[in-house]
Design a protein around this motif. Structure first.
Motif: not given
Length: 397
Positions: A101-102, A104-109, A117, A269, A271
């Protein structure tokens, strides 16, 4: 120590150690793909990160193993390294969720967020266990070479055995371990096999205390996995079923009320929903409904004079489009092609994929079309995993 049959017996055991640890490293690489799939997907970009990080880990492990073996060529130290590698392997599922989760949040943009990530997540989770497993082969080589004159032959034999072990390790997760035990418990199986071999090695050296300690750590790992049976890989309060296959992490989710109540299929993955089933409704008021108008786009379509005679649906998932076509056009023969056998099982159990006119084929869509002799009025391609389509279903070579 090196004389006669005793040496040969020791050499065979150490070769077995190299084979098992080489297989363990490849098993971790293959199983890592399933661990990352619910968050980062299964694209070629993600696979590049998996292979790249594994090569980095093994490079470090080979160097470290050779360096350590030259300074302390002790067989007992080898088994201690294996025990540490096994423990680090066994705790991967416990650390995976927060680190995934870390990452994904750190690199998804980022434009290259998937590969960046995934690469850093893999380094955090797998660098130490894979490197330590990689360190085993050069360590074993140092222990089994009796003289410089036979170094080439011994190194060749060891490389062959370790590669054969890697081959087994590459095949077992996909063909046996993940389908039988799931991703998380595959890590436990790999850890316990490596620990069992370390315990055996300690016992061969008459080091009962070290063997007992390694066995105890293995038992603690096994006991720690018991609660995982009741913890979903992706928490979703409306999920009524989850399972894993060689291709996907699968969830069935229940939503809605009254006549709008239905079940939805989620994969990996994504959604988004891959299929929906509401028993009392024909249409979903979503993208699947476009299937109903596709026959009208064919040149000779006429509901009376030229009705459709056969439809192919590539990537049918749980059968939403097939059911819509059946309800709108009647029992027209539909070849429903789905590569994942677990998705087909879920479709029959939860999504009502039981109509007799829908012929379900468990294989790759392009391979099916290549061997099929049928002629179709409509071929629908719905094979994709957000945000990509399998490349071999978009090309004409």
């Amino acid at each position: 120590m090196y004389g006669g049959g005793g040496f040969m017996k020791r050499e065979r055991f150490l070769f077995l150690v190299a084979a098992v640890c080489g297989g363990g490293a490849l098993a971790l690489e293959l199983t890592a793909s399933r661990l990352l799939a619910p968050v980062f997907g299964t694209s070629m970009i993600v696979w590049s990160a998996i292979i790249g990080s594994t090569l980095v880990d093994l490079t470090a492990g080979y160097w470290f193993g050779g360096w350590l073996a030259d300074r302390r060529p002790e067989e007992g130290l080898l088994y201690r390294l294996m025990t540490v590698a096994a423990v680090l392997t066994g705790i991967i599922p416990f650390l995976a969720h927060p680190i995934l989760q870390w990452g994904w949040r750190a690199t998804n943009r980022l434009a290259v967020g998937g590969v960046v990530g995934a690469f850093f997540v893999l380094l955090l989770l797998f660098a130490l266990p894979v490197a330590l497993l990689g360190a085993v082969s050069p360590f074993v080589l140092r222990l089994v070479i009796p003289a410089v004159t036979s170094a080439g032959r011994t190194a060749g034999k060891l490389s062959a055995v370790a590669t054969l072990g890697s081959l087994v390790g590459a095949l077992l997760p996909a063909l046996v371990l993940v389908p039988l035990f799931g991703t998380r418990h595959t890590f436990l199986v790999v850890a316990l096999v490596v620990i069992a071999l370390a315990v055996w090695g300690f016992l061969r050296l008459s080091r009962q205390k070290a063997a007992a300690l390694s066995a105890t750590l293995g038992l603690l790992l096994a006991l720690g996995y018991l609660p995982l049976r009741h913890i979903p890989i992706i928490a979703y309060e409306k999920a009524i079923y989850e399972t894993e296959s060689v291709y996907n992490y699968i969830q069935v989710v229940e939503r809605g009320r009254g006549s709008g109540k239905g079940v939805f299929l989620r994969l990996n993955e994504s959604k988004n929903d891959h299929s929906v089933y509401r028993p009392n409704r024909t249409f979903t008021y979503q993208v699947w409904d476009y299937a109903a108008i596709t026959p009208m786009l064919t040149p000779d379509f006429d509901p009376v004079e030229h009705p459709i005679s056969r439809v192919a649906l590539i990537g049918g998932a749980a059968g939403t489009m097939a059911r819509i076509l059946t309800r709108v056009y009647g029992p027209v023969p539909i070849d429903h092609v789905e590569i994942d056998p677990k998705v087909i099982e879920v479709a029959r159990k939860y999504f009502g994929l039981t109509e007799k006119n829908i012929h379900v084929h468990n294989e790759d869509g392009r391979a099916f079309l290549a061997r099929s002799h049928e002629r179709y009025d409509v071929v629908l391609v719905d094979a994709y995993q957000i945000p990509y389509i399998p490349f071999h279903l978009t090309t004409t070579e």
